[in-house]
Design a protein around this motif. Structure first.
Motif, short mmCIF file in Angstrom:
data_model
loop_
_atom_site.label_atom_id
_atom_site.label_comp_id
_atom_site.label_asym_id
_atom_site.label_seq_id
_atom_site.Cartn_x
_atom_site.Cartn_y
_atom_site.Cartn_z
N UNK A 85 0.70 -1.32 -0.13
CA UNK A 85 -0.06 -0.03 -0.05
C UNK A 85 0.84 1.49 -0.23
N UNK A 86 2.11 1.06 0.57
CA UNK A 86 2.82 2.29 0.49
C UNK A 86 3.38 2.83 -0.91
N UNK A 87 3.43 1.87 -1.71
CA UNK A 87 3.92 2.26 -2.99
C UNK A 87 2.80 2.06 -3.83
N UNK A 88 1.56 2.37 -3.62
CA UNK A 88 0.63 2.21 -4.55
C UNK A 88 -0.13 1.10 -4.96
N UNK A 89 0.19 -0.11 -4.38
CA UNK A 89 -0.42 -1.26 -4.75
C UNK A 89 -1.71 -1.57 -3.91
N UNK A 90 -2.02 -0.73 -3.10
CA UNK A 90 -3.27 -1.15 -2.29
C UNK A 90 -4.48 -0.66 -3.00
N UNK A 91 -5.02 -1.12 -4.23
CA UNK A 91 -6.04 -0.74 -4.74
C UNK A 91 -7.25 -1.74 -4.71
N UNK A 92 -7.32 -2.21 -3.47
CA UNK A 92 -8.34 -3.53 -3.20
C UNK A 92 -9.70 -2.94 -2.75
N UNK A 93 -10.65 -3.70 -2.94
CA UNK A 93 -12.00 -3.01 -2.35
C UNK A 93 -12.08 -3.55 -1.18
N UNK A 94 -13.07 -3.11 -0.38
CA UNK A 94 -13.48 -3.54 1.10
C UNK A 94 -13.27 -5.13 1.22
N UNK A 95 -12.84 -5.24 2.49
CA UNK A 95 -12.85 -7.00 2.78
C UNK A 95 -14.15 -7.49 2.83
N UNK A 96 -14.28 -8.43 2.16
CA UNK A 96 -15.66 -9.19 2.22
C UNK A 96 -15.31 -10.58 3.09
N UNK A 97 -16.32 -11.51 3.24
CA UNK A 97 -16.13 -12.55 4.00
C UNK A 97 -15.12 -13.48 3.21
N UNK A 98 -14.80 -14.47 4.01
CA UNK A 98 -13.51 -15.18 3.53
C UNK A 98 -14.33 -16.45 2.98
N UNK A 99 -13.95 -17.10 1.72
CA UNK A 99 -14.59 -18.18 1.27
C UNK A 99 -14.08 -19.44 1.93
N UNK A 100 -14.60 -20.51 1.59
CA UNK A 100 -14.04 -21.86 2.07
C UNK A 100 -12.82 -22.05 1.37
N UNK A 101 -12.59 -21.94 0.29
CA UNK A 101 -11.30 -21.96 -0.38
C UNK A 101 -10.03 -21.30 0.37
N UNK A 102 -10.44 -19.97 0.57
CA UNK A 102 -9.57 -19.27 1.68
C UNK A 102 -9.11 -19.77 2.59
N UNK A 103 -10.25 -20.26 3.51
CA UNK A 103 -9.97 -20.96 4.58
C UNK A 103 -8.97 -22.01 4.76
N UNK A 104 -9.31 -22.92 3.53
CA UNK A 104 -8.68 -24.28 3.41
C UNK A 104 -7.27 -23.91 2.92
N UNK A 105 -7.12 -22.75 2.34
CA UNK A 105 -5.75 -22.36 2.03
C UNK A 105 -4.74 -21.85 3.21
N UNK A 106 -5.62 -21.21 4.08
CA UNK A 106 -4.85 -20.83 5.53
C UNK A 106 -4.40 -21.89 6.13
N UNK A 107 -5.36 -22.97 6.25
CA UNK A 107 -5.21 -23.99 6.92
C UNK A 107 -4.09 -24.99 6.46
#
Length: 86
Positions: A40-62
């Protein structure tokens, strides 16, 4: 004076550590950017508001946590083998 060859446990853990390092790097790069970081410091933070995490993301975290714990176990295993070898 000859250099001793690696024992099979040391060789196995070394190869496993290399493979786990590559897998862990890939898993970390697959994560979705959450913003607020150094990018974000270098301009890479063009993301939208955080939404709920998907089950695929939770599996990737685990999976990332499991791989990182295995990675640490390999490092500790190599440390123990090196201490007992000398």
């Amino acid at each position: 004076m000859s250099i001793p060859l690696m024992t099979w446990p040391t060789m196995t853990l070394s190869i496993l550590l290399i493979v786990l390092s590559l897998v862990l790097t890939a898993f970390i790069l697959l994560h979705k950017s959450r913003g607020g970081g150094l990018s974000d410091l270098f301009g890479g933070g063009m993301s939208t508001a955080m939404s709920g995490t998907s089950s695929a993301e939770r599996m990737l975290d685990r999976l990332t946590i499991i791989i990182s714990l295995l990675w640490l176990a390999c490092i500790f295993g190599l440390l123990v083998l090196q201490r007992h070898a000398g």
